[in-house]
Write an enzyme that holds these catalytic residues in place. Structure first.
Site, PDB file in Angstrom:
ATOM      1  N   ASP A   1       1.018  -1.361  -0.174  1.00 12.25           N
ATOM      2  CA  ASP A   1      -0.032   0.097   0.326  1.00 12.25           C
ATOM      3  C   ASP A   1       0.947   1.022  -0.110  1.00 12.25           C
ATOM      4  O   ASP A   1       0.690   2.378   0.108  1.00 12.25           O
ATOM      5  CB  ASP A   1      -0.995  -0.208   1.175  1.00 12.25           C
TER       6      ASP A   1
ATOM      7  N   LYS B   1       5.256   2.206  16.006  1.00 10.45           N
ATOM      8  CA  LYS B   1       4.431   2.788  17.273  1.00 10.45           C
ATOM      9  C   LYS B   1       4.463   4.198  18.490  1.00 10.45           C
ATOM     10  O   LYS B   1       3.863   3.596  19.199  1.00 10.45           O
ATOM     11  CB  LYS B   1       2.962   2.077  17.432  1.00 10.45           C
TER      12      LYS B   1
ATOM     13  N   ASP C   1       1.267   6.215   2.711  1.00 12.18           N
ATOM     14  CA  ASP C   1       0.873   4.506   2.926  1.00 12.18           C
ATOM     15  C   ASP C   1      -0.507   5.254   2.463  1.00 12.18           C
ATOM     16  O   ASP C   1      -0.952   5.951   3.736  1.00 12.18           O
ATOM     17  CB  ASP C   1       1.628   4.366   4.154  1.00 12.18           C
TER      18      ASP C   1
HETATM   19  P1  GTP Z   1      -5.172  -2.641   8.278  1.00 14.51           P
HETATM   20  O1  GTP Z   1      -5.370  -3.659   8.806  1.00 14.51           O
HETATM   21  O2  GTP Z   1      -5.727  -1.250   8.203  1.00 14.51           O
HETATM   22  O3  GTP Z   1      -4.023  -1.490   9.300  1.00 14.51           O
HETATM   23  O4  GTP Z   1      -4.013  -2.444   7.063  1.00 14.51           O
HETATM   24  P2  GTP Z   1      -2.963  -3.961   7.003  1.00 14.51           P
HETATM   25  O5  GTP Z   1      -3.953  -5.120   7.631  1.00 14.51           O
HETATM   26  O6  GTP Z   1      -3.014  -4.304   5.220  1.00 14.51           O
HETATM   27  O7  GTP Z   1      -2.289  -3.710   7.806  1.00 14.51           O
HETATM   28  P3  GTP Z   1      -0.867  -2.450   7.487  1.00 14.51           P
HETATM   29  O8  GTP Z   1      -1.242  -1.668   6.729  1.00 14.51           O
HETATM   30  O9  GTP Z   1      -0.587  -3.027   8.800  1.00 14.51           O
HETATM   31  O10 GTP Z   1       0.092  -3.868   7.297  1.00 14.51           O
HETATM   32  C1  GTP Z   1       1.179  -3.192   6.409  1.00 14.51           C
HETATM   33  C2  GTP Z   1       1.608  -4.566   5.127  1.00 14.51           C
HETATM   34  O11 GTP Z   1       1.349  -5.467   5.083  1.00 14.51           O
HETATM   35  C3  GTP Z   1       0.201  -4.089   4.265  1.00 14.51           C
HETATM   36  O12 GTP Z   1       0.711  -4.197   2.594  1.00 14.51           O
HETATM   37  C4  GTP Z   1      -0.445  -5.830   4.288  1.00 14.51           C
HETATM   38  O13 GTP Z   1      -1.397  -6.191   3.212  1.00 14.51           O
HETATM   39  C5  GTP Z   1       0.706  -6.044   4.952  1.00 14.51           C
HETATM   40  N1  GTP Z   1       0.209  -7.914   6.359  1.00 14.51           N
HETATM   41  C6  GTP Z   1      -0.186  -6.905   7.345  1.00 14.51           C
HETATM   42  N2  GTP Z   1      -0.921  -7.941   8.215  1.00 14.51           N
HETATM   43  C7  GTP Z   1      -0.422  -9.213   7.590  1.00 14.51           C
HETATM   44  C8  GTP Z   1      -0.575 -10.612   7.004  1.00 14.51           C
HETATM   45  O14 GTP Z   1      -1.293 -11.108   8.540  1.00 14.51           O
HETATM   46  N3  GTP Z   1      -0.446 -11.782   6.475  1.00 14.51           N
HETATM   47  C9  GTP Z   1       0.721 -10.751   5.221  1.00 14.51           C
HETATM   48  N4  GTP Z   1       1.177 -11.750   3.920  1.00 14.51           N
HETATM   49  N5  GTP Z   1       0.454  -9.754   5.087  1.00 14.51           N
HETATM   50  C10 GTP Z   1       0.296  -8.977   6.113  1.00 14.51           C
END
Ligand code: GTP
Length: 327
Positions: free
Chosen positions: A104, A155, A213
């Site tokens: 993202d 954070k 982001d």
């Molecule tokens: P929020 O729930 O809104 O915080 O979004 P998110 O689930 O995408 O979390 P965040 O933006 O913190 O994630 C950062 C990156 O890590 C993104 O590219 C997510 O797709 C990825 N990511 C987060 N959690 C996981 C997970 O459990 N498994 C995998 N494979 N990728 C993850």
């Protein structure tokens, strides 16, 4: 060189749209945000591995139907394993070093330069860092004069933030970092693993261009502006028969004859905007219908949302009725 892209998050901050569509497939500036991440990859990358989980089947199908210029392979996790768990699960067969990218991130970043910096430093990893005012939602680095990262706090409260340089979600790591991640349970790479890697030499690579982001509605629309302003919106002309101000990226089959635009808009596939309607600073996903004379501003509308004629939608994130909630 291979790139591991994390696409398995639930995207909770973009609900309700992400109940049905994984965040990475939300289009901004005319294509899914995941494809803007692909655009950042330098020519040295020959394969992308997607660490997928939530709604993985939709990501896989989209990539199959819209093949990017680089070979892409997805590895699924049965339940969300966090960023570190996702890396461990999908990390078999990666190059040494490998790129690790969030899905993202919108940035003007030279990843080839970051790869060179990693190879020169001889350290265990290189993380792109960007400078922000409000560090609270991010991982924050403390840096030595040679840009070696001396502390990394995820954070932190503002009083505990060691600098304004945050993890930009783009990095190069030696493959051995995967050995530090425990198997079979959720692991946050940033919280649990990165602090322990610093002794092995992790360097910051400071970005100077734009960065965002796209994980919240406001940031997603801001990221879309950044991409359009950088000329990275796909064919950002006004749709035929419409008037007003661009950029507008109209994806296949979108129509808007008689509508007016206020700029910075993506119309997803087969969106229909009625005559006399006005759309500004928004993302309208597949098959959204905007009725005649309606107004849409500052909003992210999920697939098949209908905006009745003559009504207004402002600063909203909407999904169509009947979408299944996330498990
Ligand atoms: P929020 O729930 O809104 O915080 O979004 P998110 O689930 O995408 O979390 P965040 O933006 O913190 O994630 C950062 C990156 O890590 C993104 O590219 C997510 O797709 C990825 N990511 C987060 N959690 C996981 C997970 O459990 N498994 C995998 N494979 N990728 C993850």
């Amino acid at each position: 060189m291979k790139a591991l892209v994390l696409v398995g998050g639930l995207g909770t901050r973009l609900r309700p749209v992400t109940y049905s569509v994984p965040k990475q497939l939300i289009p901004i500036a005319g294509k899914p945000m995941l494809y803007h991440v692909f655009d950042l990859l330098p020519p040295s990358v020959e394969e992308v591995v997607l660490a997928a989980g939530y709604r993985a089947e939709l990501v896989e199908r989209y990539v199959r139907d819209h093949p990017p210029r680089i070979r892409v392979r997805a590895v699924r996790e049965a339940a969300p394993l966090g960023t570190g768990g996702g890396m461990k699960n999908a990390g078999g067969g990666l190059s040494d070093p490998f790129f690790l990218l969030n899905s993202d991130v919108v940035a003007s970043a030279d990843l080839a330069a970051m790869e060179r910096a990693q190879r020169r430093s001889g350290g265990i990893g290189t993380m792109a860092l960007t400078e922000v005012e409000d560090t609270r939602p991010f991982g924050v680095a403390a840096l030595a004069p040679d840009d070696r990262i001396t502390a990394f706090v995820e954070k932190p409260e503002p009083k505990d933030a060691p600098s304004h340089w945050i993890n930009a979600g783009l990095a190069v790591w030696r493959r051995e970092v995967l050995d530090r991640i425990p198997s079979g349970r959720p692991v946050s790479f940033e919280r649990e693993i990165v602090p322990g890697l610093l002794a092995g030499g992790v360097y910051g690579h400071r970005l100077s261009g734009y960065w965002d982001d796209a994980g919240t509605p406001e940031r997603l629309l801001h990221a879309q502006r950044l991409l359009f302003d950088d000329g990275r919106g796909a064919d950002p002309r006004l749709p035929s028969g419409s008037s007003g101000q661009g950029p507008v990226a109209a994806m296949e089959g979108a129509s808007a004859a008689g509508a007016t635009f206020g700029g910075y808009v993506t119309l997803g596939p087969r969106v229909q905007v009625g005559t006399g309607a006005r759309v500004t600073n928004s993302v309208l996903m597949d098959e959204v219908l905007v009725g005649a004379g309606a107004t849409v501003e500052g909003s992210v509308l999920g697939p098949r949302v209908r905006v009745p004629a003559g009504t207004s939608v402002r600063n909203a994130v909407l999904a169509a009725d009947g979408e299944a909630p996330a498990p």
